[in-house]
Design a protein around this motif. Structure first.
Motif, short mmCIF file in Angstrom:
data_model
loop_
_atom_site.label_atom_id
_atom_site.label_comp_id
_atom_site.label_asym_id
_atom_site.label_seq_id
_atom_site.Cartn_x
_atom_site.Cartn_y
_atom_site.Cartn_z
N ASP A 155 0.83 -1.21 0.00
CA ASP A 155 0.00 0.00 0.00
C ASP A 155 0.86 1.25 0.00
O ASP A 155 0.49 2.27 -0.61
N ALA A 156 2.01 1.20 0.69
CA ALA A 156 2.89 2.36 0.73
C ALA A 156 3.36 2.75 -0.66
O ALA A 156 3.35 3.93 -1.04
N PHE A 157 3.76 1.76 -1.47
CA PHE A 157 4.20 2.04 -2.84
C PHE A 157 3.01 2.45 -3.71
O PHE A 157 3.14 3.33 -4.57
N ALA A 158 1.86 1.84 -3.48
CA ALA A 158 0.69 2.14 -4.31
C ALA A 158 0.26 3.59 -4.18
O ALA A 158 -0.29 4.18 -5.12
N ARG A 159 0.50 4.18 -3.02
CA ARG A 159 0.16 5.60 -2.85
C ARG A 159 0.97 6.48 -3.80
O ARG A 159 0.51 7.56 -4.20
N VAL A 160 2.16 6.03 -4.16
CA VAL A 160 3.02 6.80 -5.06
C VAL A 160 2.76 6.41 -6.51
O VAL A 160 2.56 7.28 -7.37
N THR A 161 2.76 5.11 -6.78
CA THR A 161 2.57 4.67 -8.17
C THR A 161 1.16 4.94 -8.67
O THR A 161 0.92 4.94 -9.87
N GLY A 162 0.23 5.16 -7.75
CA GLY A 162 -1.14 5.46 -8.15
C GLY A 162 -1.45 6.94 -8.23
O GLY A 162 -2.59 7.32 -8.49
N ARG A 163 -0.44 7.78 -8.02
CA ARG A 163 -0.69 9.23 -8.05
C ARG A 163 -0.79 9.70 -9.50
O ARG A 163 0.20 9.76 -10.24
N THR A 164 -1.98 10.03 -9.92
CA THR A 164 -2.19 10.65 -11.22
C THR A 164 -2.72 12.06 -11.00
O THR A 164 -3.14 12.42 -9.90
N LEU A 165 -2.71 12.85 -12.04
CA LEU A 165 -3.11 14.25 -11.91
C LEU A 165 -4.52 14.53 -12.41
O LEU A 165 -5.03 15.64 -12.22
#
Length: 464
Positions: free
Chosen positions: A379-389
Motif C-alpha cells: 500500500d505504501a508504494f501504491a500511494r506513489v505509483t497510483g498518483r495521477t493528476l
C-alpha cells in the motif's frame, strides 16, 4: 471545430479546460500560439493569422485524429507500463555535511548506521536476483549509491562495485568532499557515473547552505573533485536552487562551463524537510532566475561551441519534442518512484524513492526480510505509483500535466499532508514549457539537448 480553451498569458495555471488548449508564448513571439492536447501531449505551434484555418480542419488536425490513439497508447505506456530497473542504495545513513536544506532528517544523517561490505553485497545479490526475474535478458539494471554520503562507506561500496561489476551499471552520487585521487581513479577505471554538488560560483554563496558539522563551507573540496574528474564524460554536477543562490544562477552556469563540466542539473530545492521549506524561493523569482541561467548556457555555447547540458531542463524539452525519450522520471505522474526505480536504506528498508526515506509511512518492506516484489505491491508504494493528476485540482485541467508531472509527491505530501495537490513549483514548470516552445519556434531546441539524444528513436508524428 474541436473544443478549445484559451489560457491567459500570465495565469497561475497553464490551462483552464479540456480538449485543445491555446497558450501564448510571450516575450518576443507575439505571433505564435502553442496548441496543446493534454492527454496525448500532442502540440503544434500555430501562427495567429492561420489559427482559424488550422482549427477549422486541414492536414494538422486530420493527421492528429488519425494518430491520436497511437499517441495516447504511447503516453499510457510511458506512465503506466514501466517496471523498475534502477535501485538507489544508501550504504550509510550518515553524512559528513549538515546542508541546511537536506531532504533526509538531521538526526539520521548524524547518528545513522552503515552497511558492512558483506551486508551491501548481500543486498546487491538480492537485487540482482529480482531484476533477473523481471527484466528482459540482456538488460543491465542500474545501482546508484546515494546519500546521505556513500563515500563514508567507501570500503563497502568499492567492494560491491568490484563484486557485481558485470551485473549492474553503477553510479555514485556524492558531495565530493571525500573524493580523492585514489577514489577518482577507481571509479573512472570502472566507468562508474559520478554526481557531485556545488551550489555557487563563489565560495561565499556556495558555502551558505552546504557546510560540514562544524559550520565550515566545503566548496573548495568539491572544486578539487571536479578537477580530478575533468575530461571524464560520465560525471555531472548538481546545483540546488535556493534563496541563497537564486540571483547568481547565471554565474553558476559560467563557472560550470569554465570547469568543462559536461552535464549539470539546476534543481529546485526539495521541500520535504523544514530546512528545504525555509530555503524555498518565490516561484516567479525562481522561474526568472532559472531562465536567465539557461540563456547564459546558450550564449556560452554560441561563443565556444561547447555545450553545458542542463539535464533537468533538457528532460522537460524532451517531454515536448520526444516524450518517450525522457530519462528523468520526476516530471511525469505517476513519477518514477516505485515504478521505474526503488530506494534501499542502510537497514534494507524499501521506499519508492530516496525522497521518501525519512517518511516512515512510505516504507514498503525490507530487502533482507521480505522481497522487492512484495514492496512493489504494498500500500505504501501504491500511494506513489497510483498518483495521477487527472483528479488533482487544478492539475487535471492543465494542458502541460504530461510535461510537468506536478513533482515531487514526497514534497507535496510533506507540504500538504496529501499527494492530491499541486507541486511546489507550478510556475517554474509553466515558464519552462513556455520557454521550450519559444526555443522550438526559434529553431534553437537542439542546442539545449545532448548530442545524439535521438539516436535509435522513431517518429510517430511530424508535420511541418
Amino acid at each position: 471545430m474541436p473544443e478549445l480553451s484559451l489560457a491567459s498569458s500570465r495565469g497561475l495555471h497553464f490551462n483552464s479546460g479540456n480538449g485543445f488548449a491555446l497558450q501564448p508564448l510571450d516575450i518576443g513571439h507575439p505571433d505564435y500560439l502553442a496548441l496543446v492536447e493534454p492527454e496525448t501531449a500532442f502540440w503544434a505551434l500555430v501562427r495567429k493569422p492561420e489559427l482559424a484555418q488550422v482549427l477549422g480542419g486541414g492536414p494538422l488536425l486530420e493527421s492528429f485524429r488519425e494518430r491520436r490513439e497511437t499517441l495516447r497508447r504511447e503516453m499510457q505506456a510511458l506512465r503506466f507500463g514501466s517496471r523498475p530497473s534502477t535501485a538507489y542504495v544508501n550504504p550509510t545513513d550518515r553524512c559528513n555535511l549538515d546542508c541546511g536544506y537536506c531532504y533526509l532528517p538531521r538526526e539520521l544523517r548524524r547518528d545513522g548506521q552503515d552497511m558492512t561490505a558483506e551486508r551491501l553485497c548481500e543486498a546487491l545479490g538480492t537485487l540482482r536476483a529480482h531484476f533477473r526475474q523481471t527484466l528482459p535478458a540482456g538488460v543491465k539494471p542500474a545501482v546508484v549509491f546515494h546519500g546521505a554520503e556513500p563515500l563514508l562507506a567507501r570500503t563497502a561500496v568499492f567492494a560491491a562495485i568490484d563484486a557485481y561489476r558485470d551485473d549492474f551499471q553503477f553510479a555514485v552520487q556524492t558531495n565530493g568532499t571525500l573524493l580523492d585521487e585514489a577514489a577518482a581513479e577507481f571509479l573512472t577505471e570502472r566507468k562508474v557515473s559520478v554526481g557531485l554538488s556545488l551550489d555557487g560560483a563563489a565560495a561565499e554563496i556556495a558555502d551558505r547552505s552546504r557546510r560540514d558539522w562544524g559550520g565550515h563551507g566545503v566548496s573548495g573540496k568539491v572544486l578539487r573533485a571536479i578537477e580530478l574528474l575533468k575530461g571524464y564524460p560520465a560525471y555531472s554536477v548538481i546545483c540546488t536552487m535556493t534563496t541563497a543562490n537564486l540571483e547568481a544562477l547565471p554565474e553558476v552556469v559560467e563557472r560550470f562551463h569554465a570547469l568543462e563540466v559536461p552535464v549539470c542539473m539546476l534543481n529546485p530545492v526539495r521541500c520535504t524537510q523544514p530546512g528545504g521549506q525555509r530555503a524555498r524561493p518565490d516561484d516567479a523569482a525562481l522561474a526568472a532566475g532559472y531562465l536567465r541561467a539557461l540563456e547564459r548556457s546558450h550564449a556560452l555555447y554560441r561563443e565556444t561551441g561547447r555545450k553545458l547540458v542542463v539535464a533537468n531542463f533538457a528532460n522537460v524539452l524532451l517531454a515536448i519534442v520526444a516524450p518517450t525519450a525522457r530519462r528523468l522520471m520526476c516530471d511525469i505522474a505517476p513519477c518514477g518512484g516505485g515504478r521505474c526505480f526503488v530506494a534501499v536504506s542502510s537497514a534494507g528498508d524499501l521506499y519508492p524513492c530516496s525522497e521518501f526515506i525519512g517518511l516512515p509511512e512510505f516504507r514498503g518492506g525490507n530487502l533482507f526480510t521480505g522481497s522487492v516484489q512484495d514492496a512493489l505491491a504494498s500500500d505504501a508504494f501504491a500511494r506513489v505509483t497510483g498518483r495521477t493528476l487527472e483528479g488533482v485540482e487544478p492539475c487535471g485541467r492543465c494542458a502541460i500535466r504530461n510535461y510537468c508531472g506536478s513533482p515531487c509527491p514526497a514534497e507535496v505530501h510533506a507540504l500538504h499532508g496529501t499527494m492530491d495537490a499541486p507541486g511546489a513549483f507550478c510556475e517554474l514548470y509553466e515558464e519552462q514549457v513556455r520557454y521550450a516552445f519559444r526555443l522550438i519556434a526559434d529553431g534553437r531546441e537542439q542546442n539545449f539537448l545532448p548530442d545524439g539524444w535521438d539516436r535509435g528513436l522513431s517518429t510517430t508524428f511530424a508535420l511541418g
